[in-house]
Design an enzyme around this catalytic site. Structure first.
Site, PDB file in Angstrom:
ATOM      1  N   TYR A  47      32.237  26.591 113.089  1.00 12.40           N
ATOM      2  CA  TYR A  47      31.774  26.409 111.519  1.00 12.40           C
ATOM      3  C   TYR A  47      30.598  25.725 111.371  1.00 12.40           C
ATOM      4  CZ  TYR A  47      34.749  28.754 108.060  1.00 12.40           C
ATOM      5  OH  TYR A  47      35.459  29.648 107.203  1.00 12.40           O
ATOM      6  N   GLU A  49      28.659  25.351 108.015  1.00 11.70           N
ATOM      7  CA  GLU A  49      28.270  25.642 106.561  1.00 11.70           C
ATOM      8  C   GLU A  49      26.955  24.510 106.390  1.00 11.70           C
ATOM      9  OE1 GLU A  49      31.541  25.077 104.234  1.00 11.70           O
ATOM     10  OE2 GLU A  49      32.110  27.330 104.369  1.00 11.70           O
ATOM     11  N   ASP A 193      11.922  44.880 100.653  1.00  9.77           N
ATOM     12  CA  ASP A 193      12.992  45.136 101.502  1.00  9.77           C
ATOM     13  C   ASP A 193      12.453  45.908 102.536  1.00  9.77           C
ATOM     14  OD1 ASP A 193      14.881  45.904 102.765  1.00  9.77           O
ATOM     15  OD2 ASP A 193      16.360  46.008 100.862  1.00  9.77           O
ATOM     16  N   THR A 219      17.068  43.805 107.205  1.00 10.48           N
ATOM     17  CA  THR A 219      18.272  43.763 108.258  1.00 10.48           C
ATOM     18  C   THR A 219      17.483  43.517 109.558  1.00 10.48           C
ATOM     19  OG1 THR A 219      17.724  46.027 108.296  1.00 10.48           O
ATOM     20  CG2 THR A 219      19.661  45.414 106.805  1.00 10.48           C
ATOM     21  N   LYS A 222      17.908  47.582 112.275  1.00  7.20           N
ATOM     22  CA  LYS A 222      17.416  48.767 112.505  1.00  7.20           C
ATOM     23  C   LYS A 222      16.335  48.864 113.364  1.00  7.20           C
ATOM     24  CE  LYS A 222      18.795  49.968 107.753  1.00  7.20           C
ATOM     25  NZ  LYS A 222      19.372  48.633 107.045  1.00  7.20           N
ATOM     26  N   ARG A 228      23.619  43.139 114.035  1.00 10.60           N
ATOM     27  CA  ARG A 228      23.778  43.726 112.362  1.00 10.60           C
ATOM     28  C   ARG A 228      23.436  42.339 111.953  1.00 10.60           C
ATOM     29  NH1 ARG A 228      25.222  48.673 112.361  1.00 10.60           N
ATOM     30  NH2 ARG A 228      24.886  48.716 110.152  1.00 10.60           N
TER      31      ARG A 228
HETATM   32  N1  DSN Z   1      22.935  52.186 105.706  1.00 10.86           N
HETATM   33  C1  DSN Z   1      21.301  52.002 105.448  1.00 10.86           C
HETATM   34  C2  DSN Z   1      20.789  53.162 105.583  1.00 10.86           C
HETATM   35  O1  DSN Z   1      21.181  54.208 106.352  1.00 10.86           O
HETATM   36  O2  DSN Z   1      19.564  53.266 105.563  1.00 10.86           O
HETATM   37  C3  DSN Z   1      21.174  51.571 104.099  1.00 10.86           C
HETATM   38  O3  DSN Z   1      21.915  50.424 103.856  1.00 10.86           O
END
Ligand code: DSN
Length: 427
Positions: A47, A49, A193, A219, A222, A228
């Site tokens: 933990y 925080e 984003d 994110t 990707k 993730r």
């Molecule tokens: N799930 C993502 C995508 O496939 O682009 C978006 O959150």
């Protein structure tokens, strides 16, 4: 303790699926073995925080160092002054950013979900459309490109506090100077984003949003090819213009507002094992191999664009600048849903997707989204893209033929056997 055979059998089954199929979901990737190793370890027990050096728990001296490494590497990669690496996901990053700078009822302006945008950019079914008054811009019907005139008109009409750029299904680059000019004219902040193309931006293949957008979220799983998770970045930190004071009566810095909005605003304990894995992914991004990887993503996407065009597929906006293609299947008389379902029987995984001005529901859709980051990680090159499009076309032009799907599946399984997924895999 008895071994949980049931779940580990399922993990092996999922490994086999990932190994043997063609992974074309534009938002997915295969993270490295060392990223997974960092993610699956004793740091999950801790933990922590708070932030490095300022925690609410003892024993944080080690995770302080690994979180600080993740922060420093993210700042280095994108050449920015501020990074928060704690968001559990892209949606959490956007939620925290909005909590930091908006009040419930404030107006936001984003790309419509049905035009390629994202749920967290103001969709009425998401917190962003429930807590804030959301307005939208579109892409143009004639060329599928972002309608900046509409963005400007909407901004002047509604005077949003925040304009959001970035998308989930848009294959072109963005005009950040124009977006900033629109925002400045109405006194709005800009959030980019960059979740989808972040890896391409990291290596300079696409325009950088940082100088023009006050805030950038992403994110990490990707095109960044990490675990993730999410991050929030700022090129420049600055005193907030919202009138929020610190205990000494000074305006709080934006970085403080964002940190407070992540914790305690929207999250509790950070996932220190995932943050360690983010640090590993950032280390990989800093290497030359990542430049080779992202260059190959672009070459593969272009090769795929040519192959689809040669078979008379209608690519939204006419092509791609990044890692994905959005394909309108109406001239093939197949819905996105039907195509997705038929393709998965041949072990080709992609997703149905609304196309701009779609006449079908989000559950049916007229299109599919095709992305190459995952297959590029597997080692596929330009010359393989034509074969992949051949397989996709074979299924789509005879969409009810299950025998054909099974025969394509066995060809694909044989083909993918030649591309290693993980050298040292063990469940
Ligand atoms: N799930 C993502 C995508 O496939 O682009 C978006 O959150």
């Amino acid at each position: 303790m008895t071994f949980d055979q049931e779940i580990f059998d399922l993990i092996q089954e999922e490994y086999n699926r990932q190994h043997m199929g063609l992974e074309l979901i534009a938002s997915e990737n295969f993270t490295s073995e060392q990223v997974m190793r960092a993610m699956g370890n004793i740091m999950t027990n801790k933990y922590a925080e708070g932030y490095p050096g300022k925690r609410y728990y003892g024993g944080c001296e080690v995770v302080d160092k690994s979180e600080q490494l993740a922060i420093d590497r993210a700042k280095h990669i994108f050449n920015v002054a501020f990074a928060n690496v704690q968001p559990h996901s892209g949606a959490q990053a956007n939620a925290a950013l909005m909590l930091a700078i908006l009040k419930p009822g404030d107006k936001i302006l984003g790309l419509d979900l049905s035009m390629g945008g994202h749920l967290t950019h103001g969709s009425p079914v998401n917190f962003s459309g429930k807590l804030y008054e959301s307005h939208f811009y579109s892409v143009k019907k004639e060329d599928g490109l972002v309608d900046y005139d509409m963005m400007e008109a909407q901004a002047h009409e509604h005077k949003p506090k925040l304009i959001i750029c970035g998308a989930s299904a848009y294959s072109r680059d963005w005009d950040y100077p124009r977006i900033r000019a629109i925002a400045d004219a109405v006194g709005a902040f800009v959030l980019c984003d960059m979740s989808h193309p972040a890896g391409l931006i990291a290596k300079g293949h696409l325009r950088s949003p940082f100088e023009y957008c006050h805030f950038v979220t992403s994110t990490t799983h990707k095109t960044l090819r990490g675990p993730r998770g999410g991050i929030i970045l700022m090129k420049h930190d600055f005193e907030n213009t919202l009138g929020i004071l610190d205990p000494k009566g000074n305006l709080k810095m934006m970085s403080d507002l964002i940190n407070l909005a992540v914790f305690p605003g929207t999250q509790g304990g950070p996932l220190e094992h995932v943050i360690a894995a983010k640090a590993v992914a950032f280390h990989e991004i800093m290497q030359d191999e990542f430049m080779i990887y992202t260059t190959q993503i672009l070459a593969n996407a272009k090769a795929m664009e040519r192959a689809f065009q040669a078979k008379n597929y209608d690519i939204v906006s006419g092509g791609t600048d990044n890692h994905l293609l959005l394909i309108d299947l109406r001239n093939k008389n197949v819905t996105g849903k039907k195509a997705e379902n038929a393709l998965v029987k041949a072990d080709i995984t992609l997703n149905k997707n609304m196309v701009p001005y779609d006449d079908k529901s989000p559950f049916v859709t007229s299109g599919i989204r095709v992305g190459v980051p995952a297959l590029t990680t597997r080692g596929l090159k330009e010359n393989h893209m034509e074969q992949i499009v051949d397989w996709i076309d074979t299924i789509i032009t005879d969409v009810d033929n299950e025998q054909k799907a099974l025969s394509v599946k066995s060809e694909i399984n044989e083909f993918m056997r030649g591309f290693e997924l993980y050298k040292n895999w063990q469940v």
